[in-house]
Design a protein around this motif. Structure first.
Motif, PDB file in Angstrom:
ATOM      1  N   MET A  70       1.184  -1.376  -0.133  1.00 58.58           N
ATOM      2  CA  MET A  70      -0.128   0.211   0.061  1.00 58.58           C
ATOM      3  C   MET A  70       0.929   1.049  -0.291  1.00 58.58           C
ATOM      4  O   MET A  70       1.982   0.859   0.006  1.00 58.58           O
ATOM      5  N   ARG A  71       0.117   2.247  -0.001  1.00 59.75           N
ATOM      6  CA  ARG A  71       0.352   3.726   0.354  1.00 59.75           C
ATOM      7  C   ARG A  71       0.041   4.038   1.336  1.00 59.75           C
ATOM      8  O   ARG A  71      -1.303   3.954   0.917  1.00 59.75           O
ATOM      9  N   ALA A 126     -12.084   3.286  -0.684  1.00 60.82           N
ATOM     10  CA  ALA A 126     -11.643   3.557   0.707  1.00 60.82           C
ATOM     11  C   ALA A 126     -11.367   4.618   0.637  1.00 60.82           C
ATOM     12  O   ALA A 126     -10.341   5.268   1.617  1.00 60.82           O
ATOM     13  N   GLY A 127     -11.127   5.483  -0.369  1.00 63.52           N
ATOM     14  CA  GLY A 127      -9.454   6.623  -0.575  1.00 63.52           C
ATOM     15  C   GLY A 127      -8.125   6.174  -0.207  1.00 63.52           C
ATOM     16  O   GLY A 127      -7.937   6.524   0.071  1.00 63.52           O
ATOM     17  N   MET A 128      -7.418   5.092  -0.294  1.00 61.43           N
ATOM     18  CA  MET A 128      -6.570   4.117  -1.318  1.00 61.43           C
ATOM     19  C   MET A 128      -5.884   3.513  -1.845  1.00 61.43           C
ATOM     20  O   MET A 128      -7.047   3.418  -2.857  1.00 61.43           O
ATOM     21  N   THR A 129      -4.345   3.543  -2.052  1.00 66.33           N
ATOM     22  CA  THR A 129      -4.025   3.519  -3.101  1.00 66.33           C
ATOM     23  C   THR A 129      -2.286   2.043  -2.673  1.00 66.33           C
ATOM     24  O   THR A 129      -1.985   2.885  -1.949  1.00 66.33           O
ATOM     25  N   SER A 130      -2.866   1.897  -3.724  1.00 65.90           N
ATOM     26  CA  SER A 130      -1.317   0.939  -3.842  1.00 65.90           C
ATOM     27  C   SER A 130      -0.115   1.124  -4.720  1.00 65.90           C
ATOM     28  O   SER A 130       1.099   0.785  -5.005  1.00 65.90           O
ATOM     29  N   VAL A 131      -0.526   2.728  -5.863  1.00 71.06           N
ATOM     30  CA  VAL A 131       0.237   2.755  -6.869  1.00 71.06           C
ATOM     31  C   VAL A 131       1.274   3.402  -6.583  1.00 71.06           C
ATOM     32  O   VAL A 131       1.921   4.209  -5.223  1.00 71.06           O
TER      33      VAL A 131
END
Ligand code: SRM
Ligand code: SF4
Length: 519
Positions: A70-71, A126-131
């Motif tokens: 994730m970030r 959910a407002g998340m990213t793994s980019v």
């Protein structure tokens, strides 16, 4: 712009070639196809490398079970996000888990490629990213885990960290401007007096400092660990105010590194190699040119004046009547039920917020005084203690051979078992920071530990066995400096007596009654 990708691809190393042939982010449009075809049929360069631009890591140790990094900027998340990640990990009852990383982040394991499109939709909702969390991209940006709630902090850095992440990732959508750096890149922004971010081991670090009575940041550059060379960051001789200038300075340094950083040899490509080549004065001048305004000189002294805190236990916040509680998560390993439980605790006792630390632990903030007694009765406190034993308390470990193909040894399980055995045998008056890392890449940061253990292969009785190189003397917080190797090639099976002796001779440990014979 003089990107290395403009050169004919035949003269490039393997990774430069992969990037030149096709941008890592391009696989974003192929996820549905990958999900349909299954992991074995995906083009090897896409599967093993380019997917890392989306945070999806093929694991040769567990083929078909991917890791997703994730970030989590600043390590701050909420219970809804934790629950989404728990639900994802729960899909894989045999092999799903999550690790808190040494960059205040989470990695999910057991992930199947066919689920990735749905998982990414859930992240987005959910407002998340793994980019851009792997390969030649900027890693999770770290900040003090008690930012905004600490009575002693100088700058609340949460918004700044988010802004820098948004600039780098195009608000989580992916940003082609920064997908082809010469190598990985680490940024930390610390507004606290105790250097809880390990400023010295980041490519860019912001540390609090006053100029003419105004609080802002002195800037350090070039810190990194690699198998061949480890360097502490050096002063850039720049002071910036705690506003968008921080974002612009990061952008400028990243563009300079992208366009000028050495790319021929992957072992000589981190930012410090460019600073070596140019000298820090020229580097500073180029940064100034890029931001198109004069940069203030660094403040004479910085405000890192404390020893580093580990934040475990209960602490009053700057908001009257509220507390943050730090829980020890042994070697950072979480399973789905733990994640659901942390989400529940954050909602029932706090305001839903959860924070991660670079020591691979968890904080729950915003707990009213009146709720503390009830919290102490929760069964999970037996597993994630707020008053752990002195070695478990500060234990940090990288992934090791269970999941990482670079690993020369197993780390997490061994590290935990060993400190528990030592705690059973010794009275240890104060915590001792022990860091394990499975190979010289140093993800577990043995150089910042009082006792650092780096995986290696060694010989015993004519056989090759798992061993460690012993590092000592890493100092964190005020006057931080890196430790160094003091003994090489200790077989892991012989490590316990070596550590026991070290703890007795150098850390005031005493044998518990009845086990003197064990020395
Ligand atoms: Fe790391 C590569 C795990 C923090 C230096 N690191 C890897 C890979 C991706 C290798 C791989 O593909 O298998 C590991 C993934 C294993 C897995 O399945 O988990 C890996 N690194 C980790 C984590 C998970 C260790 C942990 O258990 O906490 C940390 C993830 C942080 C994050 O959330 O992004 C992690 N890695 C670090 C740190 C510590 C830090 O940032 O403070 C370092 C040293 C600091 C630095 O980078 O300067 C670090 N990792 C490396 C290197 C050496 C870089 C170099 O310049 O040579 C590699 C190898 C590489 O990049 O070629 C590497
Ligand atoms: Fe893997 Fe080596 Fe990093 Fe540990 S230090 S996670 S073994 S690359």
């Amino acid at each position: 712009m003089t990107l290395a990708t403009e050169k004919p691809t035949t003269s490039l190393n393997k990774f430069e070639k992969i990037k030149a042939e096709k941008d890592g982010l391009d696989v974003k449009n192929q996820l549905e196809d990958f999900a349909q075809m299954g992991w074995e049929a995906i083009d090897a360069s896409d599967r093993d490398y380019r997917l890392k631009w989306l945070g999806v890591f093929f694991r040769p140790v567990t083929p078909g079970q991917f890791m997703v990094r994730m970030r989590i900027p600043h390590g701050v998340m909420n219970s809804l996000q934790m629950r989404v990640l728990a639900e994802i990990v729960e899909r894989y009852p045999d092999d799903g888990n999550a690790d808190i990383t040494t960059r205040q982040n989470l990695q999910l394991r057991g992930i199947r490629i066919e689920d990735i499109p749905d998982i990414f939709n859930r992240f987005k909702a959910a407002g998340m990213t793994s980019v851009q969390s792997g390969m030649d991209n900027v890693r999770n940006i770290t900040g003090s885990p008690v930012s905004g709630i600490d009575k002693h902090e100088l700058i609340d850095t949460q918004e700044l960290v988010q802004k820098v992440q948004d600039m780098i990732t195009n608000t989580g959508e992916g940003n082609p401007a920064f997908t082809n750096l010469p190598r990985k890149f680490n940024i930390a922004i610390g507004g606290c007096p105790d250097n809880s971010i390990h400023a010295e081991i980041n490519d860019i670090a912001f540390i609090p400092a006053y100029t003419n009575g105004e609080i802002g940041f002195n800037v350090l550059v070039g810190g990194f660990f690699s198998a061949k060379r480890c360097e502490a960051a050096i002063p850039l001789n720049v002071w910036v105010p705690p506003n968008d200038d921080v974002v612009e300075l990061c952008r400028a340094i990243l563009e300079i590194y992208r366009d000028n950083g050495p790319r021929a040899n992957r072992q000589k490509s981190r930012l410090m190699w460019l600073i070596d080549e140019w000298g820090v004065e020229k580097f500073r001048a180029e940064v100034e040119k890029k931001v198109e305004k004069p940069l203030a000189e660094a403040a004479e002294k910085d405000e890192i004046v404390w020893e580093k805190r580990d934040h475990l236990g209960v602490f009053p916040q700057k908001q009257a009547g509220l507390n943050f509680v730090g829980f020890n998560v042994p070697v950072g390993r979480l399973f789905a039920p733990d994640m659901f439980e942390l989400a529940r605790l954050a909602e029932v006792y706090g305001n839903g917020e959860i924070r991660l630390t670079v020591e691979q632990n968890v904080l729950i903030p915003n707990i009213p005084d009146s709720r503390l007694e009830a919290l102490w009765q929760e069964p999970i406190l037996e597993k994630f203690r707020i008053d752990p034993a002195p070695l478990t308390r500060s234990l940090v470990s990288c992934t090791g051979s269970q999941f990482c193909n670079f690993a020369l040894i197993e780390t997490k399980n061994r590290a935990l078992a060993l400190v528990q055995e030592l705690e059973a045998e010794l009275e240890i008056p104060k915590t001792v920071r022990i860091h394990w890392t499975g190979c010289p890449n140093s993800c577990g940061q043995p150089q910042v530990a009082e006792i650092g253990l780096m995986g290696t292969k060694t010989r015993k009785n004519g056989k090759t066995v798992e061993g460690v190189d012993l590092y000592m003397g890493g100092k964190v917080g005020k006057d931080a400096h890196l430790g160094s190797c003091v003994q090489k090639g200790i077989p892991c099976e012989d490590l316990k007596p070596v550590l026991r002796q070290l703890l007795v001779e150098q850390f005031e440990a005493k044998l518990k009654p009845g086990i003197a014979h064990a020395m």
